[in-house]
Design an enzyme around this catalytic site. Structure first.
Site, mmCIF file in Angstrom:
data_model
loop_
_atom_site.group_PDB
_atom_site.id
_atom_site.type_symbol
_atom_site.label_atom_id
_atom_site.label_comp_id
_atom_site.label_asym_id
_atom_site.label_seq_id
_atom_site.Cartn_x
_atom_site.Cartn_y
_atom_site.Cartn_z
ATOM 1 C CB CYS A 1 -0.826 0.041 1.271
ATOM 2 S SG CYS A 1 -2.218 -1.235 1.368
ATOM 3 C CD GLU B 1 -2.285 3.776 3.259
ATOM 4 O OE1 GLU B 1 -1.821 3.317 2.290
ATOM 5 O OE2 GLU B 1 -3.223 3.944 3.457
HETATM 6 N N1 THU Z 1 -4.331 0.459 -0.873
HETATM 7 C C1 THU Z 1 -3.542 1.554 -0.582
HETATM 8 O O1 THU Z 1 -2.524 1.614 -1.072
HETATM 9 N N2 THU Z 1 -3.699 2.011 0.708
HETATM 10 C C2 THU Z 1 -5.005 1.797 1.496
HETATM 11 O O2 THU Z 1 -5.103 2.352 2.478
HETATM 12 C C3 THU Z 1 -5.951 0.854 0.990
HETATM 13 C C4 THU Z 1 -5.749 -0.043 -0.566
HETATM 14 C C5 THU Z 1 -4.121 -0.085 -2.432
HETATM 15 C C6 THU Z 1 -3.771 -1.488 -2.324
HETATM 16 C C7 THU Z 1 -4.233 -1.923 -3.679
HETATM 17 O O3 THU Z 1 -3.046 -1.701 -4.356
HETATM 18 C C8 THU Z 1 -5.382 -1.084 -4.101
HETATM 19 O O4 THU Z 1 -5.377 -0.081 -3.053
HETATM 20 C C9 THU Z 1 -6.585 -1.870 -4.022
HETATM 21 O O5 THU Z 1 -6.842 -2.448 -2.820
#
Ligand code: THU
Length: 132
Positions: free
Chosen positions: A53, A55
């Site tokens: 993700c 973050e």
């Molecule tokens: N994702 C994030 O990068 N941060 C979040 O807080 C929620 C989800 C991303 C992971 C994945 O690449 C996409 O969003 C769909 O879940």
């Protein structure tokens, strides 16, 4: 730095996402206590569970540069509303940034909603729980 400026940086960081599978782009901007900003964006993989993700890319980026003290993280996603950090990111942010981190969620209209990390991960497991 104002949180509105941090929010703008998170939105711009979305364009750096590698999100070929979900097509859901997320950007993050992590502010240190001395005013530096580290960007993050989600990076996916054809083996889906290896995705990381926005973050976590932001905080790992900062920690690798020797940063230890953080004030806030802004998070912007592709959703019509706010994109709150997933559970795994909450746990990692708690470990590396501490419970007093401000988490600034940004929606597409640039509205923000700010939480303390401790509000987002109550009754958490942390290093204190490892004492036998
Ligand atoms: N994702 C994030 O990068 N941060 C979040 O807080 C929620 C989800 C991303 C992971 C994945 O690449 C996409 O969003 C769909 O879940």
């Amino acid at each position: 730095m104002q949180y509105s400026e941090l929010a703008e940086i998170a939105v711009k960081a979305k364009s750096k996402a590698y999100a070929n599978y979900s097509d859901f782009h997320v950007g993050a901007a992590l502010l240190t206590k001395d005013g530096k900003v580290y960007e993050g964006a989600n990076i996916e993989n054809s083996s889906y569970s290896l995705t990381i993700c926005a973050e976590r890319t932001a905080v790992f980026n900062a920690v690798l540069q020797g940063e230890k003290e953080f004030k806030a993280i802004a998070v912007a996603g592709d959703s019509e509303s706010f994109t709150p950090p997933c559970g795994a990111c909450r746990q990692v942010l708690l470990e590396l940034c501490g419970e007093d981190l401000d988490v600034v969620l940004v929606d597409p209209q640039m509205n923000t909603k700010t939480f303390k990390l401790k509000e987002l991960i109550p009754f958490s497991f942390s290093k204190e729980n490892l004492s036998k």
